[in-house]
Design a protein around this motif. Structure first.
Motif, mmCIF file in Angstrom:
data_model
loop_
_atom_site.group_PDB
_atom_site.id
_atom_site.type_symbol
_atom_site.label_atom_id
_atom_site.label_comp_id
_atom_site.label_asym_id
_atom_site.label_seq_id
_atom_site.Cartn_x
_atom_site.Cartn_y
_atom_site.Cartn_z
ATOM 1 N N MET A 1 0.822 -1.203 0.000
ATOM 2 C CA MET A 1 0.000 0.000 0.000
ATOM 3 C C MET A 1 0.868 1.271 0.000
ATOM 4 S SD MET A 1 -3.062 1.185 0.044
ATOM 5 C CE MET A 1 -4.077 2.485 0.600
ATOM 6 N N LEU A 2 1.950 1.230 0.801
ATOM 7 C CA LEU A 2 2.822 2.409 0.866
ATOM 8 C C LEU A 2 3.452 2.683 -0.485
ATOM 9 C CD1 LEU A 2 4.202 4.660 2.408
ATOM 10 C CD2 LEU A 2 5.993 3.047 3.017
ATOM 11 N N SER A 3 3.853 1.638 -1.192
ATOM 12 C CA SER A 3 4.489 1.875 -2.487
ATOM 13 C C SER A 3 3.521 2.539 -3.457
ATOM 14 C CB SER A 3 5.026 0.572 -3.069
ATOM 15 O OG SER A 3 3.979 -0.342 -3.302
ATOM 16 N N LEU A 4 2.261 2.139 -3.435
ATOM 17 C CA LEU A 4 1.255 2.776 -4.287
ATOM 18 C C LEU A 4 1.046 4.225 -3.865
ATOM 19 C CD1 LEU A 4 -0.792 2.438 -6.573
ATOM 20 C CD2 LEU A 4 -2.456 1.716 -4.853
ATOM 21 N N PHE A 5 0.998 4.455 -2.572
ATOM 22 C CA PHE A 5 0.834 5.790 -2.006
ATOM 23 C C PHE A 5 1.975 6.697 -2.476
ATOM 24 C CE2 PHE A 5 0.690 8.665 1.766
ATOM 25 C CZ PHE A 5 -0.645 8.999 1.711
ATOM 26 N N CYS A 6 3.212 6.225 -2.335
ATOM 27 C CA CYS A 6 4.376 7.018 -2.739
ATOM 28 C C CYS A 6 4.454 7.142 -4.254
ATOM 29 C CB CYS A 6 5.646 6.411 -2.175
ATOM 30 S SG CYS A 6 5.806 6.683 -0.400
ATOM 31 N N HIS A 7 3.966 6.130 -4.965
ATOM 32 C CA HIS A 7 3.942 6.215 -6.433
ATOM 33 C C HIS A 7 3.080 7.393 -6.881
ATOM 34 C CE1 HIS A 7 3.775 5.084 -10.631
ATOM 35 N NE2 HIS A 7 2.460 5.143 -10.562
ATOM 36 N N PHE A 8 1.888 7.517 -6.308
ATOM 37 C CA PHE A 8 1.012 8.632 -6.675
ATOM 38 C C PHE A 8 1.608 9.967 -6.260
ATOM 39 C CE2 PHE A 8 -2.442 5.386 -6.825
ATOM 40 C CZ PHE A 8 -2.750 5.567 -8.152
ATOM 41 N N LEU A 9 2.235 9.995 -5.103
ATOM 42 C CA LEU A 9 2.885 11.226 -4.655
ATOM 43 C C LEU A 9 4.022 11.597 -5.603
ATOM 44 C CD1 LEU A 9 3.378 13.502 -2.642
ATOM 45 C CD2 LEU A 9 4.743 11.889 -1.292
ATOM 46 N N SER A 10 4.854 10.619 -5.954
ATOM 47 C CA SER A 10 5.969 10.919 -6.853
ATOM 48 C C SER A 10 5.466 11.332 -8.227
ATOM 49 C CB SER A 10 6.919 9.724 -6.965
ATOM 50 O OG SER A 10 6.272 8.613 -7.526
ATOM 51 N N LEU A 11 4.414 10.703 -8.714
ATOM 52 C CA LEU A 11 3.832 11.073 -9.999
ATOM 53 C C LEU A 11 3.324 12.509 -9.961
ATOM 54 C CD1 LEU A 11 3.055 10.172 -12.846
ATOM 55 C CD2 LEU A 11 0.905 9.333 -11.898
ATOM 56 N N PHE A 12 2.643 12.882 -8.882
ATOM 57 C CA PHE A 12 2.142 14.244 -8.743
ATOM 58 C C PHE A 12 3.289 15.248 -8.752
ATOM 59 C CE2 PHE A 12 1.247 17.872 -5.977
ATOM 60 C CZ PHE A 12 0.180 18.439 -6.654
ATOM 61 N N ILE A 13 4.332 14.950 -7.988
ATOM 62 C CA ILE A 13 5.453 15.878 -7.899
ATOM 63 C C ILE A 13 6.182 15.981 -9.236
ATOM 64 C CG2 ILE A 13 7.721 16.234 -6.839
ATOM 65 C CD1 ILE A 13 6.487 15.224 -4.218
ATOM 66 N N ILE A 14 6.422 14.849 -9.870
ATOM 67 C CA ILE A 14 7.118 14.870 -11.160
ATOM 68 C C ILE A 14 6.312 15.647 -12.201
ATOM 69 C CG2 ILE A 14 7.842 13.416 -13.096
ATOM 70 C CD1 ILE A 14 8.661 11.340 -10.879
ATOM 71 N N LEU A 15 5.013 15.414 -12.246
ATOM 72 C CA LEU A 15 4.178 16.138 -13.205
ATOM 73 C C LEU A 15 4.123 17.622 -12.886
ATOM 74 C CD1 LEU A 15 1.235 13.637 -13.765
ATOM 75 C CD2 LEU A 15 3.082 14.199 -15.349
ATOM 76 N N THR A 16 4.158 17.951 -11.612
ATOM 77 C CA THR A 16 4.129 19.359 -11.211
ATOM 78 C C THR A 16 5.405 20.077 -11.651
ATOM 79 O OG1 THR A 16 2.726 18.846 -9.319
ATOM 80 C CG2 THR A 16 3.899 20.936 -9.256
ATOM 81 N N PHE A 17 6.540 19.398 -11.544
ATOM 82 C CA PHE A 17 7.818 20.005 -11.879
ATOM 83 C C PHE A 17 8.355 19.517 -13.228
ATOM 84 C CE2 PHE A 17 8.381 20.214 -7.075
ATOM 85 C CZ PHE A 17 7.975 21.535 -7.009
ATOM 86 N N ILE A 18 7.484 19.070 -14.103
ATOM 87 C CA ILE A 18 7.905 18.506 -15.381
ATOM 88 C C ILE A 18 8.756 19.497 -16.175
ATOM 89 C CG2 ILE A 18 5.954 19.185 -16.820
ATOM 90 C CD1 ILE A 18 5.994 16.148 -17.729
ATOM 91 N N ALA A 19 9.716 18.986 -16.869
ATOM 92 C CA ALA A 19 10.617 19.775 -17.724
ATOM 93 C C ALA A 19 11.404 20.812 -16.923
ATOM 94 C CB ALA A 19 9.836 20.449 -18.844
ATOM 95 N N GLY A 20 11.615 20.539 -15.640
ATOM 96 C CA GLY A 20 12.425 21.437 -14.830
ATOM 97 C C GLY A 20 11.769 22.756 -14.499
ATOM 98 N N THR A 21 10.477 22.865 -14.753
ATOM 99 C CA THR A 21 9.777 24.109 -14.486
ATOM 100 C C THR A 21 9.350 24.151 -13.020
ATOM 101 O OG1 THR A 21 8.956 24.127 -16.734
ATOM 102 C CG2 THR A 21 7.865 25.583 -15.182
#
Length: 82
Positions: A1-21
């Motif tokens: 469950m934690l890995s799924l939780f962190c996966h969504f968190l990491s996806l959100f963060i990566i998409l938020t900061f995509i392309a170094g913006t």
């Protein structure tokens, strides 16, 4: 469950900061989202999970965001009239 939780968190963060913006608005969005996740985890008695999310987020910020923050005046800076 934690890995799924962190996966969504990491996806959100990566998409938020995509392309170094990175911007103050995006940083605020990430911290707000993380705060809501941690609150939800704690409300459900998942204190260890909440701590892991905080640790993961701090690690990400140290590796990818803190340099940008420092280059843009840090968390607290003197505000001057234009």
């Amino acid at each position: 469950m934690l890995s799924l939780f962190c996966h969504f968190l990491s996806l959100f963060i990566i998409l938020t900061f995509i392309a170094g913006t990175i911007s103050w608005g995006r940083i605020t969005s990430v911290l707000t989202y993380v705060g809501l996740l941690v609150e939800k985890a704690a409300d459900n008695g998942c204190y260890e999970r909440a701590g892991q999310v905080v640790d993961w987020t701090l690690d990400y910020f140290e590796r990818h965001v803190n340099g940008w923050i420092a280059e843009h005046g840090g968390w607290v800076r003197e505000l001057r009239a234009p």
